[in-house]
Design a protein around this motif. Structure first.
Motif, PDB file in Angstrom:
ATOM      1  N   UNK A  95     -16.626   8.456  -5.988  1.00 10.45           N
ATOM      2  CA  UNK A  95     -15.900   7.314  -5.439  1.00 10.45           C
ATOM      3  C   UNK A  95     -16.854   6.522  -4.560  1.00 10.45           C
ATOM      4  N   UNK A  96     -16.668   5.215  -4.487  1.00 10.70           N
ATOM      5  CA  UNK A  96     -17.534   4.370  -3.665  1.00 10.70           C
ATOM      6  C   UNK A  96     -17.224   4.535  -2.185  1.00 10.70           C
ATOM      7  N   UNK A  97     -18.237   4.315  -1.386  1.00 11.42           N
ATOM      8  CA  UNK A  97     -18.121   4.373   0.082  1.00 11.42           C
ATOM      9  C   UNK A  97     -16.920   3.568   0.584  1.00 11.42           C
ATOM     10  N   UNK A  98     -16.762   2.349   0.063  1.00 15.34           N
ATOM     11  CA  UNK A  98     -15.689   1.471   0.544  1.00 15.34           C
ATOM     12  C   UNK A  98     -14.297   2.016   0.243  1.00 15.34           C
ATOM     13  N   UNK A  99     -14.214   2.947  -0.692  1.00 12.86           N
ATOM     14  CA  UNK A  99     -12.932   3.585  -0.991  1.00 12.86           C
ATOM     15  C   UNK A  99     -12.664   4.764  -0.066  1.00 12.86           C
ATOM     16  N   UNK A 100     -13.731   5.291   0.558  1.00 14.73           N
ATOM     17  CA  UNK A 100     -13.629   6.543   1.301  1.00 14.73           C
ATOM     18  C   UNK A 100     -13.699   6.390   2.811  1.00 14.73           C
ATOM     19  N   UNK A 101     -13.960   5.174   3.299  1.00  9.79           N
ATOM     20  CA  UNK A 101     -13.803   4.882   4.720  1.00  9.79           C
ATOM     21  C   UNK A 101     -12.514   4.075   4.865  1.00  9.79           C
ATOM     22  N   UNK A 102     -11.997   3.968   6.084  1.00 11.25           N
ATOM     23  CA  UNK A 102     -10.751   3.215   6.257  1.00 11.25           C
ATOM     24  C   UNK A 102     -10.922   1.788   5.739  1.00 11.25           C
ATOM     25  N   UNK A 103     -10.123   1.430   4.760  1.00  5.11           N
ATOM     26  CA  UNK A 103     -10.228   0.101   4.161  1.00  5.11           C
ATOM     27  C   UNK A 103      -9.011  -0.141   3.274  1.00  5.11           C
ATOM     28  N   UNK A 104      -8.790  -1.386   2.863  1.00  8.19           N
ATOM     29  CA  UNK A 104      -7.692  -1.660   1.943  1.00  8.19           C
ATOM     30  C   UNK A 104      -7.905  -1.092   0.544  1.00  8.19           C
ATOM     31  N   UNK A 105      -9.055  -0.451   0.306  1.00  8.57           N
ATOM     32  CA  UNK A 105      -9.287   0.195  -0.991  1.00  8.57           C
ATOM     33  C   UNK A 105      -8.741   1.633  -1.025  1.00  8.57           C
ATOM     34  N   UNK A 106      -8.312   2.177   0.113  1.00  4.64           N
ATOM     35  CA  UNK A 106      -7.850   3.566   0.154  1.00  4.64           C
ATOM     36  C   UNK A 106      -6.697   3.864  -0.806  1.00  4.64           C
ATOM     37  N   UNK A 107      -5.643   3.031  -0.870  1.00  3.61           N
ATOM     38  CA  UNK A 107      -4.545   3.342  -1.798  1.00  3.61           C
ATOM     39  C   UNK A 107      -5.001   3.401  -3.257  1.00  3.61           C
ATOM     40  N   UNK A 108      -5.900   2.505  -3.646  1.00  2.00           N
ATOM     41  CA  UNK A 108      -6.414   2.535  -5.011  1.00  2.00           C
ATOM     42  C   UNK A 108      -7.219   3.789  -5.287  1.00  2.00           C
ATOM     43  N   UNK A 109      -7.940   4.273  -4.262  1.00  2.00           N
ATOM     44  CA  UNK A 109      -8.721   5.499  -4.416  1.00  2.00           C
ATOM     45  C   UNK A 109      -7.802   6.696  -4.636  1.00  2.00           C
ATOM     46  N   UNK A 110      -6.640   6.698  -3.978  1.00  2.00           N
ATOM     47  CA  UNK A 110      -5.668   7.781  -4.169  1.00  2.00           C
ATOM     48  C   UNK A 110      -5.194   7.808  -5.616  1.00  2.00           C
ATOM     49  N   UNK A 111      -4.858   6.644  -6.145  1.00  2.00           N
ATOM     50  CA  UNK A 111      -4.397   6.565  -7.535  1.00  2.00           C
ATOM     51  C   UNK A 111      -5.492   7.018  -8.503  1.00  2.00           C
ATOM     52  N   UNK A 112      -6.725   6.588  -8.249  1.00  2.00           N
ATOM     53  CA  UNK A 112      -7.847   6.942  -9.121  1.00  2.00           C
ATOM     54  C   UNK A 112      -8.123   8.448  -9.093  1.00  2.00           C
ATOM     55  N   UNK A 113      -8.158   9.027  -7.886  1.00  2.00           N
ATOM     56  CA  UNK A 113      -8.444  10.457  -7.778  1.00  2.00           C
ATOM     57  C   UNK A 113      -7.306  11.290  -8.349  1.00  2.00           C
ATOM     58  N   UNK A 114      -6.062  10.848  -8.159  1.00  2.00           N
ATOM     59  CA  UNK A 114      -4.918  11.580  -8.716  1.00  2.00           C
ATOM     60  C   UNK A 114      -5.048  11.703 -10.227  1.00  2.00           C
TER      61      UNK A 114
ATOM     62  N   UNK B 215       0.828  -1.210   0.000  1.00  2.00           N
ATOM     63  CA  UNK B 215       0.000   0.000   0.000  1.00  2.00           C
ATOM     64  C   UNK B 215       0.862   1.259   0.000  1.00  2.00           C
ATOM     65  N   UNK B 216       1.944   1.251   0.768  1.00  2.00           N
ATOM     66  CA  UNK B 216       2.847   2.415   0.796  1.00  2.00           C
ATOM     67  C   UNK B 216       3.418   2.688  -0.592  1.00  2.00           C
ATOM     68  N   UNK B 217       3.791   1.631  -1.301  1.00  2.00           N
ATOM     69  CA  UNK B 217       4.336   1.809  -2.647  1.00  2.00           C
ATOM     70  C   UNK B 217       3.263   2.330  -3.598  1.00  2.00           C
ATOM     71  N   UNK B 218       2.050   1.794  -3.490  1.00  2.00           N
ATOM     72  CA  UNK B 218       0.945   2.234  -4.344  1.00  2.00           C
ATOM     73  C   UNK B 218       0.677   3.725  -4.135  1.00  2.00           C
ATOM     74  N   UNK B 219       0.696   4.155  -2.873  1.00  2.00           N
ATOM     75  CA  UNK B 219       0.465   5.564  -2.552  1.00  2.00           C
ATOM     76  C   UNK B 219       1.618   6.425  -3.065  1.00  2.00           C
ATOM     77  N   UNK B 220       2.850   5.965  -2.844  1.00  2.00           N
ATOM     78  CA  UNK B 220       4.028   6.723  -3.289  1.00  2.00           C
ATOM     79  C   UNK B 220       4.041   6.887  -4.802  1.00  2.00           C
ATOM     80  N   UNK B 221       3.687   5.826  -5.508  1.00  2.00           N
ATOM     81  CA  UNK B 221       3.643   5.903  -6.977  1.00  2.00           C
ATOM     82  C   UNK B 221       2.590   6.913  -7.443  1.00  2.00           C
ATOM     83  N   UNK B 222       1.427   6.913  -6.764  1.00  2.00           N
ATOM     84  CA  UNK B 222       0.372   7.866  -7.138  1.00  2.00           C
ATOM     85  C   UNK B 222       0.804   9.292  -6.839  1.00  2.00           C
TER      86      UNK B 222
END
Length: 340
Positions: free
Chosen positions: A310-329, A198-205
């Motif tokens: 963005x879907x609810x599951x992306x916007x509450x604490x969850x393992x979907x958060x890093x993907x949401x960062x990439x999508x919104x970026x 997740x840290x790498x996914x966020x850093x890449x975004x």
């Protein structure tokens, strides 16, 4: 005819005989290793909690919490999950198999009776993510009937007797829960691997996200017409917006989720609005309201139709958060808000 007996079978028979005679049998190396991990103590919402063994019948509440367990591969330790069926797509996540392996206990609000009926030994929920004094469903209430609990870190209360929530940056809350659960269930390697991924996914975004003066002002719209419900400093959208290259207009709101006034939104003039997609009101209905509500007519995001979903599951604490960062970026770069 004489049937040969394998050495392993002889060993097992001997162990049974010794046990039957009251003799002590030396535990195997694997058993010793498993037992040596416990008890474990973790800090959860400012409280130290000790677990004598890995819980075997966990009941989770809500989609993000449930998917944290799935992402850690802990389906076998779950008795079931509780959540409504309005939380978006459950089929496109990497851990979607968990939904077919674990029982969906109820689509109604979780309560003590559900936990007792499921013979739960632990309930993983959060303040306003299931736990609520008004409903008589709290960790203290569960403790009285012998059920342990773990609180979602995004929901930690940040003041005694208050209702404001959040004690750490949102992504830190996700990583803290993954690591705590890794210790509680003796899957620390899995937890660390997820955190690293997740840290790498966020850093890449972040590396390709808008920066400095190019960052647009962003508002999260959860719902509400008389007053909007939104996210503050301690809810997942804060890190999602800021790490995706946006300037979160409610970053001074020291809470996770809260209601504000439309006048505040108008004054801060967001250039992009993110809609939280869930519930009986569809994302399209929320969009239509924002576009038709007169006080918002001159807000930049509404005037220029820069609205993201963005879907609810992306916007509450969850393992979907890093993907949401990439999508919104990617969305914020696509908008390319001009600067004058």
């Amino acid at each position: 005819m004489r049937i040969p007996v394998r050495p392993a079978a002889l060993a097992s028979l001997a162990a049974l005989v010794l046990t039957g005679c009251g003799a002590e049998v030396e535990p195997t190396t694997d058993t010793k290793a498993a037992n040596s991990h416990y008890p474990v103590t973790v800090e959860n919402c400012g409280e130290k909690k000790t677990y004598a063994k890995a819980p075997q019948r966990v009941v989770t509440n809500d989609v993000g919490i449930t998917e944290i367990m799935f992402a850690l591969g802990l389906e076998k330790n779950m008795a079931g999950f509780v959540m409504p069926d309005d939380k978006g797509d459950l089929d496109s996540v990497p851990w979607k198999g968990g939904y077919s392996k674990v029982k969906w206990l109820s689509k109604k609000q979780i309560n003590k009776e559900m936990a007792l009926d499921a013979r739960a030994d632990l309930v993983f929920a959060g303040w306003n993510y299931g736990f609520n004094e008004g409903e008589g469903f709290t960790p203290a209430d569960l403790k009285k009937v012998g059920i342990d609990s773990y609180l979602l870190s995004e929901s930690c209360r940040n003041g005694r007797g208050g209702t404001a929530r959040g004690v750490m940056p949102p992504l830190d809350a996700l990583y803290a829960d993954l690591r705590n659960l890794g210790r509680i269930f003796d899957v620390e390697d899995r937890a660390e691997a997820l955190v690293a991924k997740f840290r790498k996914q966020v850093a890449d975004a972040q590396a390709g996200a808008l920066k400095g003066a190019d960052r647009p002002r962003v508002f999260l719209y959860d719902g509400g017409q008389d007053k909007p419900f939104t996210s503050g400093l301690y809810a997942a959208p804060h890190d999602i917006i800021t790490r995706a290259g946006g300037d979160h207009v409610m970053k001074d709101l020291k809470d996770s989720w809260a209601t504000v006034g439309w006048e505040t939104v108008v004054e801060r003039d967001p250039e992009v609005i993110v809609i939280n997609n869930y519930g009986d009101t569809t994302a399209e209905q929320k969009r239509k309201f924002l576009k038709s509500y007169p006080p918002l007519a001159n807000v930049s995001a509404v005037k220029n139709d820069r609205i993201v979903v963005l879907d609810y599951a992306e916007l509450v604490e969850s393992p979907r958060n890093p993907g949401a960062i990439a999508s919104l970026a990617a969305d914020l770069k696509k908008f390319g808000v001009p600067r004058t």
